[in-house]
Motif scaffolding. Structure first.
Motif, PDB file in Angstrom:
ATOM      1  N   GLY A 133       0.832  -1.195   0.000  1.00 10.76           N
ATOM      2  CA  GLY A 133       0.000   0.000   0.000  1.00 10.76           C
ATOM      3  C   GLY A 133       0.863   1.239   0.000  1.00 10.76           C
ATOM      4  O   GLY A 133       1.899   1.283   0.641  1.00 10.76           O
ATOM      5  N   VAL A 134       0.469   2.261  -0.746  1.00 10.57           N
ATOM      6  CA  VAL A 134       1.246   3.480  -0.841  1.00 10.57           C
ATOM      7  C   VAL A 134       0.312   4.669  -0.833  1.00 10.57           C
ATOM      8  O   VAL A 134      -0.892   4.543  -1.049  1.00 10.57           O
ATOM      9  CB  VAL A 134       2.100   3.517  -2.132  1.00 10.57           C
ATOM     10  CG1 VAL A 134       3.133   2.426  -2.131  1.00 10.57           C
ATOM     11  CG2 VAL A 134       1.209   3.396  -3.356  1.00 10.57           C
ATOM     12  N   GLN A 135       0.893   5.840  -0.583  1.00 13.25           N
ATOM     13  CA  GLN A 135       0.120   7.072  -0.630  1.00 13.25           C
ATOM     14  C   GLN A 135       0.556   7.850  -1.854  1.00 13.25           C
ATOM     15  O   GLN A 135       1.753   8.008  -2.113  1.00 13.25           O
ATOM     16  CB  GLN A 135       0.339   7.907   0.631  1.00 13.25           C
ATOM     17  CG  GLN A 135      -0.560   9.133   0.691  1.00 13.25           C
ATOM     18  CD  GLN A 135      -0.635   9.705   2.085  1.00 13.25           C
ATOM     19  OE1 GLN A 135       0.156   9.361   2.949  1.00 13.25           O
ATOM     20  NE2 GLN A 135      -1.591  10.586   2.313  1.00 13.25           N
ATOM     21  N   ILE A 136      -0.406   8.324  -2.629  1.00 16.72           N
ATOM     22  CA  ILE A 136      -0.082   9.053  -3.847  1.00 16.72           C
ATOM     23  C   ILE A 136       0.264  10.487  -3.483  1.00 16.72           C
ATOM     24  O   ILE A 136      -0.562  11.215  -2.937  1.00 16.72           O
ATOM     25  CB  ILE A 136      -1.264   9.051  -4.833  1.00 16.72           C
ATOM     26  CG1 ILE A 136      -1.684   7.615  -5.142  1.00 16.72           C
ATOM     27  CG2 ILE A 136      -0.907   9.791  -6.101  1.00 16.72           C
ATOM     28  CD1 ILE A 136      -2.919   7.526  -5.985  1.00 16.72           C
ATOM     29  N   PRO A 137       1.501  10.929  -3.768  1.00 16.42           N
ATOM     30  CA  PRO A 137       1.858  12.315  -3.481  1.00 16.42           C
ATOM     31  C   PRO A 137       1.247  13.256  -4.505  1.00 16.42           C
ATOM     32  O   PRO A 137       0.966  12.868  -5.636  1.00 16.42           O
ATOM     33  CB  PRO A 137       3.394  12.309  -3.575  1.00 16.42           C
ATOM     34  CG  PRO A 137       3.701  11.207  -4.529  1.00 16.42           C
ATOM     35  CD  PRO A 137       2.610  10.181  -4.353  1.00 16.42           C
ATOM     36  N   LEU A 141       6.299   6.120  -5.882  1.00 15.95           N
ATOM     37  CA  LEU A 141       5.357   6.205  -4.779  1.00 15.95           C
ATOM     38  C   LEU A 141       5.889   5.695  -3.453  1.00 15.95           C
ATOM     39  O   LEU A 141       5.550   6.230  -2.403  1.00 15.95           O
ATOM     40  CB  LEU A 141       4.070   5.458  -5.148  1.00 15.95           C
ATOM     41  CG  LEU A 141       3.340   5.966  -6.396  1.00 15.95           C
ATOM     42  CD1 LEU A 141       2.038   5.219  -6.590  1.00 15.95           C
ATOM     43  CD2 LEU A 141       3.071   7.465  -6.293  1.00 15.95           C
ATOM     44  N   ARG A 142       6.682   4.644  -3.462  1.00 12.31           N
ATOM     45  CA  ARG A 142       7.114   4.061  -2.186  1.00 12.31           C
ATOM     46  C   ARG A 142       8.177   4.904  -1.494  1.00 12.31           C
ATOM     47  O   ARG A 142       8.150   5.079  -0.274  1.00 12.31           O
ATOM     48  CB  ARG A 142       7.616   2.636  -2.406  1.00 12.31           C
ATOM     49  CG  ARG A 142       6.530   1.674  -2.871  1.00 12.31           C
ATOM     50  CD  ARG A 142       7.012   0.241  -2.831  1.00 12.31           C
ATOM     51  NE  ARG A 142       6.008  -0.668  -3.351  1.00 12.31           N
ATOM     52  CZ  ARG A 142       4.981  -1.146  -2.672  1.00 12.31           C
ATOM     53  NH1 ARG A 142       4.816  -0.783  -1.425  1.00 12.31           N
ATOM     54  NH2 ARG A 142       4.126  -1.975  -3.233  1.00 12.31           N
ATOM     55  N   PRO A 188      -0.088  -0.549  -6.625  1.00 13.15           N
ATOM     56  CA  PRO A 188      -0.402  -0.419  -5.193  1.00 13.15           C
ATOM     57  C   PRO A 188      -1.133   0.865  -4.850  1.00 13.15           C
ATOM     58  O   PRO A 188      -1.609   1.024  -3.730  1.00 13.15           O
ATOM     59  CB  PRO A 188       0.987  -0.452  -4.536  1.00 13.15           C
ATOM     60  CG  PRO A 188       1.900   0.105  -5.581  1.00 13.15           C
ATOM     61  CD  PRO A 188       1.357  -0.405  -6.887  1.00 13.15           C
ATOM     62  N   HIS A 189      -1.240   1.789  -5.836  1.00 19.55           N
ATOM     63  CA  HIS A 189      -1.932   3.059  -5.587  1.00 19.55           C
ATOM     64  C   HIS A 189      -3.427   2.969  -5.820  1.00 19.55           C
ATOM     65  O   HIS A 189      -4.153   3.945  -5.600  1.00 19.55           O
ATOM     66  CB  HIS A 189      -1.343   4.143  -6.496  1.00 19.55           C
ATOM     67  CG  HIS A 189      -1.553   3.898  -7.960  1.00 19.55           C
ATOM     68  ND1 HIS A 189      -1.167   2.724  -8.572  1.00 19.55           N
ATOM     69  CD2 HIS A 189      -2.124   4.662  -8.936  1.00 19.55           C
ATOM     70  CE1 HIS A 189      -1.470   2.780  -9.850  1.00 19.55           C
ATOM     71  NE2 HIS A 189      -2.060   3.937 -10.090  1.00 19.55           N
ATOM     72  N   LEU A 190      -3.904   1.796  -6.278  1.00 19.34           N
ATOM     73  CA  LEU A 190      -5.326   1.611  -6.558  1.00 19.34           C
ATOM     74  C   LEU A 190      -5.928   0.570  -5.625  1.00 19.34           C
ATOM     75  O   LEU A 190      -5.223  -0.328  -5.153  1.00 19.34           O
ATOM     76  CB  LEU A 190      -5.532   1.161  -8.010  1.00 19.34           C
ATOM     77  CG  LEU A 190      -5.105   2.144  -9.099  1.00 19.34           C
ATOM     78  CD1 LEU A 190      -5.313   1.527 -10.474  1.00 19.34           C
ATOM     79  CD2 LEU A 190      -5.866   3.467  -8.985  1.00 19.34           C
ATOM     80  N   GLY A 243      -3.573  -1.883   0.520  1.00 18.62           N
ATOM     81  CA  GLY A 243      -4.361  -0.912  -0.227  1.00 18.62           C
ATOM     82  C   GLY A 243      -3.766   0.474  -0.118  1.00 18.62           C
ATOM     83  O   GLY A 243      -2.900   0.734   0.735  1.00 18.62           O
ATOM     84  N   PRO A 244      -4.207   1.399  -0.964  1.00 14.29           N
ATOM     85  CA  PRO A 244      -3.657   2.754  -0.956  1.00 14.29           C
ATOM     86  C   PRO A 244      -3.993   3.505   0.319  1.00 14.29           C
ATOM     87  O   PRO A 244      -5.086   3.357   0.871  1.00 14.29           O
ATOM     88  CB  PRO A 244      -4.317   3.404  -2.176  1.00 14.29           C
ATOM     89  CG  PRO A 244      -5.573   2.628  -2.386  1.00 14.29           C
ATOM     90  CD  PRO A 244      -5.256   1.227  -1.994  1.00 14.29           C
TER      91      PRO A 244
END
Length: 445
Positions: A4-8, A102-103, A326-328, A397-398
């Motif tokens: 899981g990642v956070q979209i900057p 993203l990571r 992983p952003h979706l 998940g994101p």
């Protein structure tokens, strides 16, 4: 490491941030450039490259892009000239793009027109999420049709009987059926449960093991099944845990899962516990049943096991897609790859097994923002619990911004969320032991 990642968000005058994806196979590494708001279509990647590329592991990606040498312009330019580039055709003609990984959080501006032509392959690699239709609501008939069509698409079956007879799903054990009846009967209590537990040696051993767990901190020695159920665990907890492990016994845990993903039982136990903790902080007049909230959390991801069972040859492909996106939300990726989601098949099957309707509809609707209605508090609880757990890397998940509406609609405040998470994290050792116990006692068919 949790998947899981956070979209900057970056201020890019030429368009949205372009995601930088490191992929590899036996021949070596390549870099893929695709707009960050799109799903990376692995079939297009494989076709364009002529190679069976897969996304690098999350921890390897983080380590690679966090290198000191990539934190300056010279290193970044050298990086972009070191590998073959697969670029989404929507970027063709752009003089420059804002790249983000993203990571690691690495981001920098790069002149796409400076790349050597022989090292750049253009193709339609990204898909707009809006084009991937995910069914809303939770209508059993619509879900049954979607599941049937998806199975037909991949197995060449022509379903002429009822869906339950054609999917090859194992039947529930007699003990499980009895427990489901107890769970569905509002008048059932400990007196009816204890004989069912006592007659099943495996379940008896499991209940005694739970009662002796440090997580429950029972005073004195647990002497019997009655003692374990009445004095330590209680009716709701025993029924819910027994149902959870029974579901896990029906289907195999998949082997080729997305790398870096949270183990199935760990995510289930933490989600169930957090749902119950949040429920107990809700206003009494709107508070759902704590036992059903726990059960919803424990089974929230059950459809994932069903997908692995129904689509065994395609599950590896699905795992590669989830690794690369992983952003979706995983359900969006499933809809693209399999044309059906874990929430659809999980909600439908649990309903077929006559689990409480609130649990079935909550699981089916957990990805949607819905008006108040049947099952709605459970869906909102699941969605909130997942969002909180992702921030602590305890669920896949994101990672998204926690909007006030997500918890205020349940009568909760920021202080309530903080208190629930503090209580959860304070008991990590006990929860991890319970996770281990559930995993160890799983009996695959």
């Amino acid at each position: 490491m949790t998947l899981g990642v956070q979209i900057p968000a970056y201020d890019n005058p030429e368009g949205a941030c372009v995601r930088l994806v490191l992929m590899h196979d036996a021949e070596g590494k390549v870099l893929v450039l695709v707009p960050s708001d799109k799903l990376l279509n692995m079939a297009a990647v494989w076709s364009l490259s002529g190679r069976k590329l897969r996304a690098a592991r999350g921890e390897d990606t983080l380590r690679y892009f966090s290198q000191a040498g990539l934190q300056n312009e010279e290193g970044q330019q050298r990086l972009m000239h070191s590998f073959t580039l697969l670029v989404d055709s929507s970027l063709q003609g752009c003089s420059g793009v804002e790249l983000c990984e993203l990571r690691s959080g690495l981001h920098f501006h790069w002149g796409l027109d400076t790349a050597p032509e022989q090292e750049v392959l253009y193709g339609e690699l990204g898909l707009e999420p809006e084009t991937i239709q995910v069914q809303n609501g939770g209508e059993r008939g619509r879900d049954a049709v979607a599941i049937t069509r998806a199975v037909e698409r991949f197995t060449a079956l022509r379903i002429q009987q009822r869906l339950e007879d054609t999917l090859g799903l194992p039947a529930l054990a007699p003990t499980t059926q009895k427990i489901i009846m107890l769970r569905s009967d509002p008048d059932s209590g400990v007196d009816a449960l204890v004989p069912v537990v006592r007659l099943d040696p495996s379940l008896s051993a499991q209940v005694m093991s739970w009662a002796a767990s440090p997580y429950y901190a029972a005073p004195g020695k647990v002497e019997s099944i009655e003692d374990a159920v009445i004095r330590v665990l209680g009716f709701d907890l025993v029924v819910n845990l027994a149902l959870g492990i029974a579901m896990g016994q029906v289907l195999n845990l998949p082997e080729d899962v997305p790398r870096g993903s949270t183990p199935y039982w760990k995510q289930s136990v933490y989600t169930a516990t957090l749902c119950e903790l949040l429920t107990r902080r809700m206003p009494i007049e709107t508070r759902p049943k704590a036992g059903l909230a726990y059960l919803s959390g424990l089974l929230n991801n059950f459809g994932y096991l069903v997908l692995a069972h129904l689509f065994q040859p395609q599950f590896s492909v699905l795992s590669r897609y989830i690794e690369a996106n992983p952003h979706l939300e995983p359900q969006l990726v499933e809809q693209h790859v399999l044309k059906v989601t874990r929430d659809q098949v999980g909600g439908w099957l649990l309903e077929s097994w006559n689990l409480p309707s609130e649990v079935c509809s909550g699981i089916r609707q957990q990805q949607f923002e819905l008006p108040v209605g049947d099952g709605e508090p459970y869906a909102r609880l699941l969605r909130l619990a997942q969002a909180l757990l992702r921030q602590e890397k305890l669920a896949d998940g994101p990672i998204t911004t926690l909007e006030p509406d997500m918890y205020e609609s349940l009568g909760l405040s920021e202080d309530d969320l903080e208190a629930a998470m503090t209580a959860l994290l304070a008991n990590r050792d006990g929860l991890d032991q319970l996770t281990h116990t559930l995993s160890k006692h799983r009996t695959a068919v």
